[in-house]
Design an enzyme around this catalytic site. Sequence first.
Site, PDB file in Angstrom:
ATOM      1  N   ASP A   1       0.756  -1.252   0.000  1.00 34.61           N
ATOM      2  CA  ASP A   1       0.000   0.000   0.000  1.00 34.61           C
ATOM      3  C   ASP A   1       0.793   1.313   0.000  1.00 34.61           C
ATOM      4  O   ASP A   1       0.622   2.136  -0.873  1.00 34.61           O
ATOM      5  CB  ASP A   1      -0.952   0.019   1.198  1.00 34.61           C
ATOM      6  CG  ASP A   1      -1.912  -1.174   1.163  1.00 34.61           C
ATOM      7  OD1 ASP A   1      -1.712  -2.090   0.358  1.00 34.61           O
ATOM      8  OD2 ASP A   1      -2.864  -1.175   1.948  1.00 34.61           O
TER       9      ASP A   1
ATOM     10  N   GLU B   1       1.784  -9.288  11.592  1.00 37.32           N
ATOM     11  CA  GLU B   1       1.554  -8.866  10.210  1.00 37.32           C
ATOM     12  C   GLU B   1       2.869  -8.465   9.543  1.00 37.32           C
ATOM     13  O   GLU B   1       3.143  -8.812   8.406  1.00 37.32           O
ATOM     14  CB  GLU B   1       0.570  -7.683  10.229  1.00 37.32           C
ATOM     15  CG  GLU B   1       0.110  -7.209   8.866  1.00 37.32           C
ATOM     16  CD  GLU B   1      -0.801  -5.983   8.967  1.00 37.32           C
ATOM     17  OE1 GLU B   1      -0.934  -5.420  10.083  1.00 37.32           O
ATOM     18  OE2 GLU B   1      -1.366  -5.591   7.936  1.00 37.32           O
TER      19      GLU B   1
HETATM   20  C1  2M8 Z   1      -3.289  -4.156   3.636  1.00 35.94           C
HETATM   21  O1  2M8 Z   1      -4.159  -3.380   2.817  1.00 35.94           O
HETATM   22  C2  2M8 Z   1      -5.478  -2.975   3.246  1.00 35.94           C
HETATM   23  C3  2M8 Z   1      -6.188  -2.402   2.035  1.00 35.94           C
HETATM   24  O2  2M8 Z   1      -6.340  -3.406   1.072  1.00 35.94           O
HETATM   25  C4  2M8 Z   1      -5.466  -1.939   4.344  1.00 35.94           C
HETATM   26  O3  2M8 Z   1      -4.398  -1.428   4.705  1.00 35.94           O
HETATM   27  O4  2M8 Z   1      -6.542  -1.645   4.874  1.00 35.94           O
HETATM   28  C5  2M8 Z   1      -2.106  -4.606   2.755  1.00 35.94           C
HETATM   29  O5  2M8 Z   1      -1.048  -5.100   3.518  1.00 35.94           O
HETATM   30  C6  2M8 Z   1      -2.572  -5.664   1.745  1.00 35.94           C
HETATM   31  O6  2M8 Z   1      -1.472  -6.208   1.054  1.00 35.94           O
HETATM   32  C7  2M8 Z   1      -3.345  -6.788   2.426  1.00 35.94           C
HETATM   33  O7  2M8 Z   1      -3.895  -7.618   1.436  1.00 35.94           O
HETATM   34  C8  2M8 Z   1      -4.464  -6.254   3.332  1.00 35.94           C
HETATM   35  C9  2M8 Z   1      -5.119  -7.346   4.170  1.00 35.94           C
HETATM   36  O8  2M8 Z   1      -4.132  -8.113   4.827  1.00 35.94           O
HETATM   37  O9  2M8 Z   1      -3.950  -5.268   4.225  1.00 35.94           O
END
Ligand code: 2M8
Length: 446
Positions: free
Chosen positions: A185, A417
Site C-alpha cells: 500500500d 503482520e
Molecule cells: C493491507 O491493505 C489494506 C487495504 O487493502 C489496508 O491497509 O486496509 C495490505 O497489507 C494488503 O497487502 C493486504 O492484502 C491487506 C489485508 O491483509 O492489508
Amino acid sequence: MSVLTTPLTAVAALNGADEELWRGAAEILDRNWSYDHTVPSRTLYPHHWSWDSAFNSIGLAQTRPDRAWRDLRSLFEGQWFDGRVPHIVFDARVPANCYFPGPDFWAEVPAPDRPGVATSGLVQPPVHALAAWQVFRRTPNEAAVEELRWLYPRLVAQQEYLTRFRDVGGAGLAAILHPWESGLDNSPGWDEALGDVTVGTEILRPNVRRDKQVAAEDHRPTDQDYARYIFLAASYRDGACQDADLLRKHPFLVECPSFNALRAVAELALARIARVVGADSAPHRARASAIMQVLLDRLYDPATGMFHTLNVRTGQLSPERCVNGLIPLMLPLPASRVAPLVAVIQSPRFGLTEQMPVPSFDRMSEKFDVQRYWRGPVWINANWLLWRGLRAHGYGQLAATLRTAMLNLVRRSGFFEYFRPDTGEGIGAPAFSWTAALTLDLLSDC
Ligand code: 2M8
C-alpha cells in the site's frame, strides 16, 4: 475437527520447537476461519481479501485442504462478470463500522457487472493460480481435480481482465490504478506518482480511520496518504469502476514489477493446471514469456540491477528500490538479470542474514522507516515469494538462509503482520493469517 486433532503427518519430521510453531500457526488459521473464508486479522481486516486468500490457502493445504479450496472458491464467487477478482469480498455478517472503506462505500457503484455479493471494485496481485496449484500438489486427489476444473476458467478470466482492460500503457503490462491494488500500500515506489493526486486530509471524516483505532498510528499509512487512497478509490467508483479512458480520467496509473511478475507466474501455474483439466497449456506459457520480456524491456534498470515502478502518465521509472523490484526473480529470467538481483538482496540495501529476512524497502534510503507498513518493515509473504525465486534459480544455500531467517523471526516474535527490520519486533496486527499460513508451508519443506 479442531486444530489440536489436525493430523501432523506432514510434519512428522519436525523437532519439538518446530512442532510447537506448527501448532501455533495452525491454531491461528483455525481462529481466523470465518464461515467460508479466512480473515487476514480478526481486529484489523475482518473481511475476505484477495491475495491474502491465495497465501492463506497455501497454508490451509497443510492442515485443512477442504478449507483451502473453500477459501479460494468463496473469493471467486465474488468475481465480476468482466473477470476482475475484487480485492475485498465483504462479509455481510460483519458490522458496517468494522472496516473502512467498507461495503457502504463501494455499494454506490452503479455497475451492472457485479455478482450478488458486496465487493470492492479494485483488484490485487493475481497469486491465486499459483496458490491453486500448490494446494493441488499437496493433495492431488479426484476432489482436488474437480476444484481445479471449477477454478480454471475463472482464473483464466482473471488474467484476461488484466490483459484486456488494464494495459493502459499499451506495451503489455497491467497498470494498477490504486496503491491498494499492489498489496504494498504505502510503498515509496508510489510516492512520485501520488504527488499528482492533490487532495487534503479534510476528505477523511473524523474517526473514519478504523485502522488507527485498532493498530498503532505510526505503523500505518499517514492521513495524507490515506486521503489520497480514499480520493482515488472514490474517483474510480464514481466512474462505475469502468476502465475505458483511464489515462484521461484517472490521476494514478503505474506499472508495478511484482504485480506483473505475479501475473506471469500465474500463467506458468495455469499451464500446469491446464494439463490436469485437459486444456491447452501452450498459450499460457507463451503469455508468461511475453509478459516477462516486457518486464525486462520496460521496468528493469541495469544501473540498479533491479526492477522499478513505471509511472504510466510520465513514462518515468521511480528511482526507489522497493521489494516489488526483486520479486520478478520468481520468473525464468536470463542469468544476466538474476545475478544482479541476487547481489541486491545480499547488499547492505536489503541485507539478508539468518537473523533477518529482506525488508520491504531500501535500508540506505532516507525514506527507510522501520515501523511504517510497507516503507521498511519485513513482510513474510514478500520473502516467501523471494524464497521461491531463489530456489528456482538454483540458489539453494541462500534460499535456505532466507527460510531460516523467516522461521527465526516468527519463532522469536510471533505471527505478526510485519516486523521491524532492525529489532525484529512484531508490529501491525498480531495473529496474522498469511504469516501463519506461509510458516506452515516453510515448515513442511524440511
Ligand atoms: C493491507 O491493505 C489494506 C487495504 O487493502 C489496508 O491497509 O486496509 C495490505 O497489507 C494488503 O497487502 C493486504 O492484502 C491487506 C489485508 O491483509 O492489508
